[in-house]
Design a protein around this motif. Structure first.
Motif, PDB file in Angstrom:
ATOM      1  N   GLU A 294       0.838  -1.215   0.000  1.00  0.00           N
ATOM      2  CA  GLU A 294       0.000   0.000   0.000  1.00  0.00           C
ATOM      3  C   GLU A 294       0.867   1.258   0.000  1.00  0.00           C
ATOM      4  O   GLU A 294       0.565   2.230  -0.681  1.00  0.00           O
ATOM      5  CB  GLU A 294      -0.916   0.013   1.219  1.00  0.00           C
ATOM      6  N   ARG A 411      -7.839   5.480  10.741  1.00  0.00           N
ATOM      7  CA  ARG A 411      -8.694   4.321  11.011  1.00  0.00           C
ATOM      8  C   ARG A 411      -9.752   4.792  11.993  1.00  0.00           C
ATOM      9  O   ARG A 411      -9.454   5.409  13.009  1.00  0.00           O
ATOM     10  CB  ARG A 411      -7.879   3.169  11.604  1.00  0.00           C
ATOM     11  N   ASN A 414     -14.311   2.360  14.987  1.00  0.00           N
ATOM     12  CA  ASN A 414     -14.872   1.009  14.894  1.00  0.00           C
ATOM     13  C   ASN A 414     -13.805  -0.065  14.664  1.00  0.00           C
ATOM     14  O   ASN A 414     -14.052  -1.247  14.864  1.00  0.00           O
ATOM     15  CB  ASN A 414     -15.946   0.954  13.796  1.00  0.00           C
TER      16      ASN A 414
HETATM   17  N1  LIG Z   1     -17.340  -0.915   5.134  1.00  0.00           N
HETATM   18  C1  LIG Z   1     -16.915  -0.315   6.245  1.00  0.00           C
HETATM   19  N2  LIG Z   1     -17.626  -0.392   7.389  1.00  0.00           N
HETATM   20  C2  LIG Z   1     -17.204   0.219   8.513  1.00  0.00           C
HETATM   21  N3  LIG Z   1     -16.060   0.934   8.612  1.00  0.00           N
HETATM   22  C3  LIG Z   1     -15.314   1.037   7.506  1.00  0.00           C
HETATM   23  C4  LIG Z   1     -15.680   0.420   6.273  1.00  0.00           C
HETATM   24  N4  LIG Z   1     -14.725   0.710   5.368  1.00  0.00           N
HETATM   25  C5  LIG Z   1     -13.807   1.482   5.997  1.00  0.00           C
HETATM   26  N5  LIG Z   1     -14.152   1.660   7.278  1.00  0.00           N
HETATM   27  C6  LIG Z   1     -13.423   2.469   8.279  1.00  0.00           C
HETATM   28  O1  LIG Z   1     -12.544   3.302   7.569  1.00  0.00           O
HETATM   29  C7  LIG Z   1     -11.201   3.094   8.015  1.00  0.00           C
HETATM   30  C8  LIG Z   1     -10.266   3.331   6.854  1.00  0.00           C
HETATM   31  O2  LIG Z   1     -10.406   2.311   5.875  1.00  0.00           O
HETATM   32  P1  LIG Z   1      -9.146   1.935   5.015  1.00  0.00           P
HETATM   33  O3  LIG Z   1      -9.545   0.934   4.003  1.00  0.00           O
HETATM   34  O4  LIG Z   1      -8.531   3.177   4.545  1.00  0.00           O
HETATM   35  O5  LIG Z   1      -8.163   1.333   6.089  1.00  0.00           O
HETATM   36  P2  LIG Z   1      -8.087  -0.099   6.721  1.00  0.00           P
HETATM   37  O6  LIG Z   1      -8.986  -1.024   6.024  1.00  0.00           O
HETATM   38  O7  LIG Z   1      -8.238   0.061   8.164  1.00  0.00           O
HETATM   39  O8  LIG Z   1      -6.578  -0.453   6.407  1.00  0.00           O
HETATM   40  P3  LIG Z   1      -5.972  -0.871   4.987  1.00  0.00           P
HETATM   41  O9  LIG Z   1      -7.043  -0.723   3.969  1.00  0.00           O
HETATM   42  O10 LIG Z   1      -4.860   0.090   4.799  1.00  0.00           O
HETATM   43  O11 LIG Z   1      -5.516  -2.261   5.149  1.00  0.00           O
HETATM   44  C9  LIG Z   1     -11.201   1.698   8.537  1.00  0.00           C
HETATM   45  O12 LIG Z   1     -10.156   1.507   9.468  1.00  0.00           O
HETATM   46  C10 LIG Z   1     -12.566   1.628   9.199  1.00  0.00           C
HETATM   47  O13 LIG Z   1     -12.501   2.219  10.455  1.00  0.00           O
END
Ligand SMILES: Nc1ncnc2c1ncn2[C@@H]1O[C@H](COP(=O)(O)OP(=O)(O)OP(=O)(O)O)[C@@H](O)[C@H]1O
Ligand SMILES: [Mg+2]
Length: 469
Positions: A294, A411, A414
């Protein structure tokens, strides 16, 4: 001479009477006219004074107007100051004029370029504030206006400069900001005893406006310097992240390879504990690998990287991504639905980058949905766009996290609740990729009920477009 007849006497007497009446009349007329003449003269004088006063005032008003207009338009302090010098020269009818500003680093007053009536080499000089002979240094320190009508012989002036510029009258006014001097304005005239208090008042007004311009210019310069430093720091950070990530990649692949070989028993039979530890190590390496990937994606996106846009079939990409997550969904007890109509028009996009977007949205939806939940991927045609939606009935996103959810490394709260691993880069990357395609990404969420992420991509242009049957 014979005797006058009574008739003639009467006529003569009447004549004498008329004459004296006439004289008395004129006497009274003159008595009234003379003071009138005097007051007329007085009136004329007052009218002349008033005319001079209004010319002076209108000249002042025009100066103020010009200076104010200049302040409002000034984008470059230097050019605004030289324009102000020209205004001073015009309205004060001064033969030389210049700004001197304090150089805080050296404690000197420095002439600013664009002085009026001075040769280039006469313009650049510095006066140390400690110079007791300099009227400018004194005005700067005392904050008081200085006027002399005989600059070439005044002991309070550096007469060398007065002679060099051939000026006899000199006026120096402080430029103050918040009660503190930041420079001076000087005006000189070839005439003796030229400058008056009124000139000084007008120049004082110009000085106030100049102070605003100088202050704004200083702030702008500081802002620009800070922005440059930040940019440089950001570049160093990006270079560092990109170099380190590259350096991590090879050892990580090696570790992952050896751990897999050992787990498969190729190096001998493993105890139950060894299998457990190696499995933990493999998961951790997988996470590190994802993070490094990433970071590299992000540095590519923020660098000079160009995408390869081609007309492409979006539904096969969506299908491939769903299938890649099928086993993970099943393992977590979650349902994964796929709802894409047939015959969607092609979009214009870079396939490998768009795959990253869809993968991250599906991975998030699965991560933030408890077992027995479900995730649904759909797509539909909307005018000149295709809109993709990844929907889950998971834990949802708190409204207070809404603004920052697409920020790098962010992040939401949640992610602790459900202890989902991740770096907080996925959405930042996804949104940048979609933006580079000229599209948009957004989401809707209800805490405890689920989330829907959307993005739109433009259809391939007509020449390239093809409908899938
Ligand atoms: N479908 C979803 N439902 C609930 N919360 C979400 C959802 N998608 C993203 N988030 C929230 O948004 C934050 C950022 O998402 P992002 O994809 O950027 O990071 P990540 O999934 O935590 O890490 P990475 O994608 O870098 O592995 C997540 O940590 C979560 O808290
Ligand atoms: Mg993610």
């Amino acid at each position: 001479m014979g005797e006058l007849t009574p008739a003639v006497t009467a006529i003569l007497m009447a004549l004498a009477g008329a004459l004296s009446a006439f004289a008395v009349y004129w006497y009274f007329i003159f008595r009234r006219v003379l003071p009138l003449e005097a007051s007329l003269e007085e009136l004329r004088r007052q009218a002349e004074q008033f005319r001079e006063f209004s010319i002076k005032k209108s000249r002042e008003a025009k100066t103020l107007y010009d200076v104010a207009a200049l302040t409002a338009q000034a984008t470059q302090a230097q050019s605004a100051l030289s324009a102000m010098v020209a205004i001073i020269a015009t309205y004060l009818e001064a033969d030389v004029a210049a700004f001197l500003l304090l150089d805080e680093a050296t404690g000197e007053l420095v002439t600013q370029p664009g002085g009026h009536g001075l040769e280039k080499e006469e313009q650049s000089y510095r006066i140390p504030l400690a110079d007791g002979n300099s009227s400018s240094a004194r005005v700067f320190k005392s904050g008081q206006v200085f006027i002399t009508g005989d600059a070439q012989n005044d002991p309070g002036v550096i007469t060398h400069y007065a002679r060099l510029w051939k000026i006899h009258s000199l006026m120096t006014v402080p430029i103050k900001k918040d009660g503190r001097s930041i420079g001076v304005i000087r005006a000189g005239s070839f005439k003796r005893d030229y400058f008056t208090r009124e000139h000084a008042e007008l120049m004082g007004v110009v000085a106030t406006e100049a102070a605003t311009i100088v202050e704004t210019a200083m702030l702008n310069r500081k802002l620009a310097e800070t922005a440059q430093q930040l940019e440089a720091l950001n570049r160093i950070k990006d270079d560092f992240v990109s170099t380190v990530s590259h350096e991590f990649k090879t050892p990580l692949t090696t570790i992952k390879g050896f751990v897999s070989v050992m787990l498969e028993g190729d190096t001998g039979k493993l105890t139950e504990q060894q299998v457990k530890f190696l499995t933990v190590a493999k998961t951790a390496v997988g996470r590190l690998e994802q993070m490094v990937g990433e970071l590299l994606d992000l540095s590519k996106l923020e660098g000079e990287m160009a995408m390869e846009f081609k007309p492409m079939v979006l539904d096969s990409l969506l299908r491939a991504s769903v299938e890649a997550y099928r086993s993970q969904a099943q393992a977590g007890g979650k349902a994964l639905f796929y709802d894409i109509p047939k015959g969607l028009p092609m979009v214009r996009g870079d396939e490998s980058w768009l795959r990253l977007v869809v993968d991250n949205l599906i991975s998030n939806a699965l991560k933030f949905t408890r077992s027995n939940g479900c995730v649904r991927i759909s797509a539909m045609e909307k005018g000149d766009f295709i809109m993709v939606c990844v929907e889950d009935n998971g834990i949802g996103i708190h409204p207070e996290d809404k603004e920052r959810i697409f920020d790098k490394f962010y992040r939401a709260r949640n992610s602790n609740e459900i202890s989902a691993p991740g770096t907080g880069l996925g959405l930042a990357i996804a949104r940048q990729v979609v933006a580079k395609h000229g599209g948009k990404m957004w989401f809707e969420s209800e805490l405890g009920r689920g989330t829907r992420f959307f993005f739109v991509l433009a259809l391939a242009s007509h020449g390239e477009e093809a409908r899938i049957q």
